[in-house]
Write a protein that holds these residues in place. Sequence first.
Motif, PDB file in Angstrom:
ATOM      1  N   PHE A 192      39.880  53.934  41.300  1.00  0.00           N
ATOM      2  CA  PHE A 192      40.074  54.230  40.588  1.00  0.00           C
ATOM      3  C   PHE A 192      41.745  53.807  40.747  1.00  0.00           C
ATOM      4  CE2 PHE A 192      36.460  56.392  39.956  1.00  0.00           C
ATOM      5  CZ  PHE A 192      36.498  56.323  38.254  1.00  0.00           C
ATOM      6  N   ALA A 193      42.315  53.233  39.800  1.00  0.00           N
ATOM      7  CA  ALA A 193      43.623  53.102  39.805  1.00  0.00           C
ATOM      8  C   ALA A 193      44.351  54.272  39.793  1.00  0.00           C
ATOM      9  CB  ALA A 193      44.473  51.797  39.118  1.00  0.00           C
ATOM     10  N   ALA A 194      45.756  54.196  40.295  1.00  0.00           N
ATOM     11  CA  ALA A 194      46.406  55.104  40.295  1.00  0.00           C
ATOM     12  C   ALA A 194      46.674  56.036  38.742  1.00  0.00           C
ATOM     13  CB  ALA A 194      48.265  54.890  39.850  1.00  0.00           C
ATOM     14  N   ASP A 195      46.279  55.131  37.567  1.00  0.00           N
ATOM     15  CA  ASP A 195      46.021  55.242  35.759  1.00  0.00           C
ATOM     16  C   ASP A 195      45.083  55.782  35.028  1.00  0.00           C
ATOM     17  OD1 ASP A 195      44.586  52.946  35.814  1.00  0.00           O
ATOM     18  OD2 ASP A 195      46.338  52.263  34.555  1.00  0.00           O
ATOM     19  N   GLY A 196      44.036  56.562  36.570  1.00  0.00           N
ATOM     20  CA  GLY A 196      42.628  56.845  36.534  1.00  0.00           C
ATOM     21  C   GLY A 196      41.584  55.346  35.720  1.00  0.00           C
ATOM     22  N   THR A 197      42.507  53.670  36.343  1.00  0.00           N
ATOM     23  CA  THR A 197      41.245  52.981  35.645  1.00  0.00           C
ATOM     24  C   THR A 197      40.078  52.509  36.807  1.00  0.00           C
ATOM     25  OG1 THR A 197      42.411  52.456  34.148  1.00  0.00           O
ATOM     26  CG2 THR A 197      41.094  50.895  34.226  1.00  0.00           C
ATOM     27  N   LEU A 198      38.797  52.692  36.239  1.00  0.00           N
ATOM     28  CA  LEU A 198      37.779  52.197  37.076  1.00  0.00           C
ATOM     29  C   LEU A 198      37.877  51.028  37.414  1.00  0.00           C
ATOM     30  CD1 LEU A 198      35.996  52.409  39.478  1.00  0.00           C
ATOM     31  CD2 LEU A 198      34.569  52.871  37.341  1.00  0.00           C
ATOM     32  N   TYR A 199      37.714  50.244  38.056  1.00  0.00           N
ATOM     33  CA  TYR A 199      37.517  48.459  38.673  1.00  0.00           C
ATOM     34  C   TYR A 199      37.264  48.495  39.839  1.00  0.00           C
ATOM     35  CZ  TYR A 199      42.229  47.662  36.568  1.00  0.00           C
ATOM     36  OH  TYR A 199      43.272  47.983  34.728  1.00  0.00           O
ATOM     37  N   ALA A 200      36.539  47.106  39.686  1.00  0.00           N
ATOM     38  CA  ALA A 200      35.659  46.614  41.133  1.00  0.00           C
ATOM     39  C   ALA A 200      35.116  45.236  41.161  1.00  0.00           C
ATOM     40  CB  ALA A 200      34.158  47.300  40.241  1.00  0.00           C
ATOM     41  N   ASN A 201      35.167  45.122  42.311  1.00  0.00           N
ATOM     42  CA  ASN A 201      34.700  43.563  42.539  1.00  0.00           C
ATOM     43  C   ASN A 201      33.443  42.892  42.679  1.00  0.00           C
ATOM     44  OD1 ASN A 201      34.468  43.637  45.239  1.00  0.00           O
ATOM     45  ND2 ASN A 201      37.139  43.946  45.048  1.00  0.00           N
ATOM     46  N   ALA A 202      33.008  42.009  42.888  1.00  0.00           N
ATOM     47  CA  ALA A 202      31.629  41.507  43.165  1.00  0.00           C
ATOM     48  C   ALA A 202      31.455  40.272  43.974  1.00  0.00           C
ATOM     49  CB  ALA A 202      30.803  41.413  41.794  1.00  0.00           C
ATOM     50  N   ILE A 203      31.516  40.251  45.099  1.00  0.00           N
ATOM     51  CA  ILE A 203      31.387  39.261  45.601  1.00  0.00           C
ATOM     52  C   ILE A 203      31.523  38.032  46.369  1.00  0.00           C
ATOM     53  CG2 ILE A 203      29.774  40.223  47.542  1.00  0.00           C
ATOM     54  CD1 ILE A 203      31.455  40.101  49.855  1.00  0.00           C
ATOM     55  N   GLN A 204      30.014  38.112  45.398  1.00  0.00           N
ATOM     56  CA  GLN A 204      29.367  36.823  45.854  1.00  0.00           C
ATOM     57  C   GLN A 204      29.240  36.089  44.597  1.00  0.00           C
ATOM     58  OE1 GLN A 204      25.284  36.956  47.227  1.00  0.00           O
ATOM     59  NE2 GLN A 204      25.848  37.993  49.178  1.00  0.00           N
ATOM     60  N   ARG A 205      29.359  36.852  43.552  1.00  0.00           N
ATOM     61  CA  ARG A 205      29.879  36.767  41.854  1.00  0.00           C
ATOM     62  C   ARG A 205      31.781  36.102  41.595  1.00  0.00           C
ATOM     63  NH1 ARG A 205      26.691  37.679  38.014  1.00  0.00           N
ATOM     64  NH2 ARG A 205      28.407  37.873  36.188  1.00  0.00           N
ATOM     65  N   ASP A 206      32.686  36.091  42.710  1.00  0.00           N
ATOM     66  CA  ASP A 206      34.063  35.833  42.826  1.00  0.00           C
ATOM     67  C   ASP A 206      34.683  36.955  41.866  1.00  0.00           C
ATOM     68  OD1 ASP A 206      33.732  34.665  45.216  1.00  0.00           O
ATOM     69  OD2 ASP A 206      33.082  32.613  43.828  1.00  0.00           O
ATOM     70  N   THR A 207      34.308  37.793  41.272  1.00  0.00           N
ATOM     71  CA  THR A 207      35.178  38.281  39.830  1.00  0.00           C
ATOM     72  C   THR A 207      36.184  39.940  40.069  1.00  0.00           C
ATOM     73  OG1 THR A 207      32.516  38.967  39.486  1.00  0.00           O
ATOM     74  CG2 THR A 207      33.104  37.232  38.300  1.00  0.00           C
ATOM     75  N   LEU A 208      36.289  40.127  39.352  1.00  0.00           N
ATOM     76  CA  LEU A 208      37.083  41.618  39.487  1.00  0.00           C
ATOM     77  C   LEU A 208      36.919  42.353  37.792  1.00  0.00           C
ATOM     78  CD1 LEU A 208      39.433  43.375  41.030  1.00  0.00           C
ATOM     79  CD2 LEU A 208      40.522  42.205  39.460  1.00  0.00           C
ATOM     80  N   LEU A 209      37.078  43.606  38.435  1.00  0.00           N
ATOM     81  CA  LEU A 209      36.148  43.781  36.592  1.00  0.00           C
ATOM     82  C   LEU A 209      36.795  45.390  36.546  1.00  0.00           C
ATOM     83  CD1 LEU A 209      32.108  43.464  37.605  1.00  0.00           C
ATOM     84  CD2 LEU A 209      33.357  42.517  36.161  1.00  0.00           C
ATOM     85  N   ARG A 210      37.294  45.073  35.445  1.00  0.00           N
ATOM     86  CA  ARG A 210      37.585  46.875  34.584  1.00  0.00           C
ATOM     87  C   ARG A 210      37.093  47.400  34.189  1.00  0.00           C
ATOM     88  NH1 ARG A 210      41.868  44.462  31.689  1.00  0.00           N
ATOM     89  NH2 ARG A 210      42.302  44.834  33.522  1.00  0.00           N
ATOM     90  N   ILE A 211      35.851  48.528  34.652  1.00  0.00           N
ATOM     91  CA  ILE A 211      34.794  49.444  34.550  1.00  0.00           C
ATOM     92  C   ILE A 211      35.508  50.428  33.004  1.00  0.00           C
ATOM     93  CG2 ILE A 211      33.521  50.691  35.207  1.00  0.00           C
ATOM     94  CD1 ILE A 211      33.596  48.027  36.337  1.00  0.00           C
ATOM     95  N   HIS A 212      34.866  50.529  31.895  1.00  0.00           N
ATOM     96  CA  HIS A 212      35.337  51.363  30.745  1.00  0.00           C
ATOM     97  C   HIS A 212      34.378  52.089  30.645  1.00  0.00           C
ATOM     98  CE1 HIS A 212      38.430  48.616  28.856  1.00  0.00           C
ATOM     99  NE2 HIS A 212      37.243  46.989  29.444  1.00  0.00           N
ATOM    100  N   ARG A 213      35.105  53.200  30.489  1.00  0.00           N
ATOM    101  CA  ARG A 213      34.559  54.507  30.502  1.00  0.00           C
ATOM    102  C   ARG A 213      34.221  54.894  29.102  1.00  0.00           C
ATOM    103  NH1 ARG A 213      35.616  58.580  34.289  1.00  0.00           N
ATOM    104  NH2 ARG A 213      38.394  57.767  34.459  1.00  0.00           N
ATOM    105  N   LYS A 214      33.846  55.958  28.233  1.00  0.00           N
ATOM    106  CA  LYS A 214      33.441  56.294  27.229  1.00  0.00           C
ATOM    107  C   LYS A 214      34.560  57.533  27.556  1.00  0.00           C
ATOM    108  CE  LYS A 214      29.246  54.254  25.374  1.00  0.00           C
ATOM    109  NZ  LYS A 214      27.729  54.432  24.728  1.00  0.00           N
ATOM    110  N   ALA A 215      34.985  58.711  26.218  1.00  0.00           N
ATOM    111  CA  ALA A 215      35.526  59.936  26.051  1.00  0.00           C
ATOM    112  C   ALA A 215      34.648  60.846  27.008  1.00  0.00           C
ATOM    113  CB  ALA A 215      35.486  60.453  24.474  1.00  0.00           C
TER     114      ALA A 215
END
Length: 321
Positions: A192-215
């Motif tokens: 979780f970033a300082a603003d509460g947004t969740l991020y993750a990465n996928a090591i073999q897909r070489d991607t950075l992801l922003r994980i959106h959550r509902k209310a």
Amino acid sequence: MRGMMARSVGLAAFGLVLASCVDEATPSAPTPAAQITIDGSGIFPESIASDATGTIYVSSNPGVIYRALAGEATATPWLVPDAENGLGSAFGVLADDARGLLWVCSNPPMGTEGGAPAIKTFDLASGDFASSYPLATGDGPAMCNDITLAPDGAVFASEMLGGRIMRLAPGGDTFEVWAVDPEFATLDGISFAADGTLYANAIQRDTLLRIHRKADGSFDRAEKVQTSRAIKTPDGLRPLPDGRMLQTEGEAGLITVIAYNDDGSATVTPIAEGVDYASSVTPLGGRAYYPEGKLRFLFGPDVGKDPGSFVIRSVAIPEVQ
């Protein structure tokens, strides 16, 4: 190590809980030595964490958790697998200052059959074993990779083999599947970033992801983050208080700083190069600390050769421009 192992076998109130994520990055925290030797052999360190006292914790392939107090230049064995704690191969570690706990991803040791991943907790002050939480993943193999704390006190964990995010509800006793998505294949670092947004990465897909959550806090969708440069085998996300994050790129030999832009993209800036495969990083005292994993001696061309000493190195974190 997470990605390499996968190839070989096919995370209270907002202020208190979030502080336990970002306190490890507080510039005023006591600072350990700029370089720390890990006292052991065949360690192949996997994950690193730090707490508000300036203590550093490092997990290892054999399951031993090493610790270096602020100012110490050597990390020594602190937690050792035994019949009580049931530690297996230790992956993600996270220091939770608000609860006074160290969270540890524990997986069956490499080369063994049976067993199931679990997340263990230990008292930060004493090292006493506190609890063990099974990962209720359902069918199929599972591997716990990393851990992060949500603003509401829930604990989230990345699970690589099934491409899942697990969640332990506040007061809960089991990590349940919170989200499954095709983008989560080889999911690794999560934070979780300082603003509460969740991020993750996928090591073999070489991607950075922003994980959106509902209310209501449930999973909404996963979004690929457009990065300023291509990333290679990303791992080990950790938040900085200013909204940026640290990340490692194992095969590329990099430690980077991620700055999220207003348009949803991210600027990825290397701050250390030529790193001998780091799969994790932690901010402390204005520096990024990372253990070199030397995975080429475990899975690569140097298998069977002496890897020598394992060292935690550090680099200054540049200020926001």
